[in-house]
Design an enzyme around this catalytic site. Structure first.
Site, mmCIF file in Angstrom:
data_model
loop_
_atom_site.group_PDB
_atom_site.id
_atom_site.type_symbol
_atom_site.label_atom_id
_atom_site.label_comp_id
_atom_site.label_asym_id
_atom_site.label_seq_id
_atom_site.Cartn_x
_atom_site.Cartn_y
_atom_site.Cartn_z
ATOM 1 N N SER A 143 17.814 -21.171 -45.543
ATOM 2 C CA SER A 143 18.412 -19.809 -45.667
ATOM 3 C C SER A 143 19.575 -20.077 -46.763
ATOM 4 O O SER A 143 20.286 -20.994 -46.688
ATOM 5 C CB SER A 143 18.788 -19.296 -44.409
ATOM 6 O OG SER A 143 19.729 -18.392 -44.523
ATOM 7 N N TYR A 158 23.165 -21.223 -36.825
ATOM 8 C CA TYR A 158 22.073 -21.089 -37.601
ATOM 9 C C TYR A 158 21.839 -21.940 -38.724
ATOM 10 O O TYR A 158 21.096 -22.452 -39.208
ATOM 11 C CB TYR A 158 21.551 -19.671 -37.663
ATOM 12 C CG TYR A 158 20.452 -19.326 -38.543
ATOM 13 C CD1 TYR A 158 19.027 -19.570 -38.292
ATOM 14 C CD2 TYR A 158 20.688 -18.801 -39.777
ATOM 15 C CE1 TYR A 158 18.085 -19.385 -39.035
ATOM 16 C CE2 TYR A 158 19.627 -18.672 -40.798
ATOM 17 C CZ TYR A 158 18.349 -18.703 -40.318
ATOM 18 O OH TYR A 158 17.372 -18.668 -41.243
#
Length: 262
Positions: A143, A158
């Site tokens: 990501s 995350y």
């Protein structure tokens, strides 16, 4: 001398997280190229519905990648069903949202189990099959939040799990290069998905308020078919070379209040 991209017709690829979003779009793109697909996700009903459009060129199996024995069994079954494996796309991922100060151990462990340990489980299960083929591809999806914390607040846990995945991917690339296995790290920017599923509503509202306080700036969101095409092109790299790292981002302005994305 320019080497043509390989034909991936009838090659076998495992894609995790294919119940929806980018994962199912990767499976669709591979199918259009003539590949065969092992489709893995935790929800069997969504998997079976998605796999119907691919007929006998797909095998859909429920799989919690964070469970090593389950991941191993799924990979073995796919290899037996199709006669081997040529590549793996580690797309499955999970996010929870909270400020670092209030990030629970339960949520942090959950993200690391899926986003890091799950990838390791799949890689360990697939490597013997790639070596038996004389090589292959592994592509791990990360990501852009690892490098750009401004996209959305409260994703520190995350992003930390994806940063760990990125370092593991770098090490894996070196370790398997002698086996003719290409390893690509694909960092995904804002994409229209169900990324916020499972987020606590009250913390999500707090995060949006914080986003507004910071200016509410974010890039556009992409349709998941766009990164899916880019992922498959990575798998089609000529033998002997591959993309080590790709940061794939939209470039148009986004209206505030759009649906949450990766």
């Amino acid at each position: 001398m320019i080497t043509a991209a390989p034909d991936i017709t009838d090659k076998v690829y495992i894609v995790t997280g294919t119940s929806r979003g980018v994962g199912v779009e990767i499976a669709r793109t591979l199918h259009r190229r003539g590949a065969r697909i092992g489709m893995l996700a935790r929800t069997l009903a969504d998997l079976e519905e998605n796999a119907r459009e691919f007929g006998d060129r797909a095998l859909a199996l429920p799989c919690d990648v964070a469970d090593r024995a389950v991941a191993q069994a799924a990979v073995t079954r796919i290899a037996e069903h199709f006669g081997g494996i040529d590549g793996l796309v580690n797309n499955a991922g999970l996010s929870r949202i909270a400020p670092v100060e209030r990030l629970s151990e339960e949520d942090l462990l959950l993200m690391f189990r899926v986003n890091v340990i799950g990838v390791v489980n799949m890689v360990q299960a697939v490597l013997p099959h790639l070596r038996a083929r004389g090589g292959g591809n592994i592509l791990n999806i990360s990501s852009s939040s690892v490098r750009d914390p401004s996209e959305f607040p409260f994703l520190g846990g995350y992003a930390a799990s994806k940063a760990a995945l990125e370092r593991l991917t770098q090490e894996l690339r070196i370790e398997v290069s002698r086996d003719n296995i290409a390893v690509t790290l694909f960092s995904l920017g804002s994409t229209l998905t169900h990324f916020g599923t499972g987020w606590a509503p009250e913390i999500t509202e707090e995060a949006f308020a914080e986003w507004d306080r910071r200016g509410g700036a974010a890039p556009a969101t992409m349709d998941p078919s766009l990164p899916a095409e880019a992922v498959v092109r990575c798998l089609e790299s000529p033998p002997g070379a591959c993309a080590n790292f790709i940061e794939f981002q939209p470039y148009a302005a986004m209206e505030k209040g759009r649906r949450m994305a990766d």
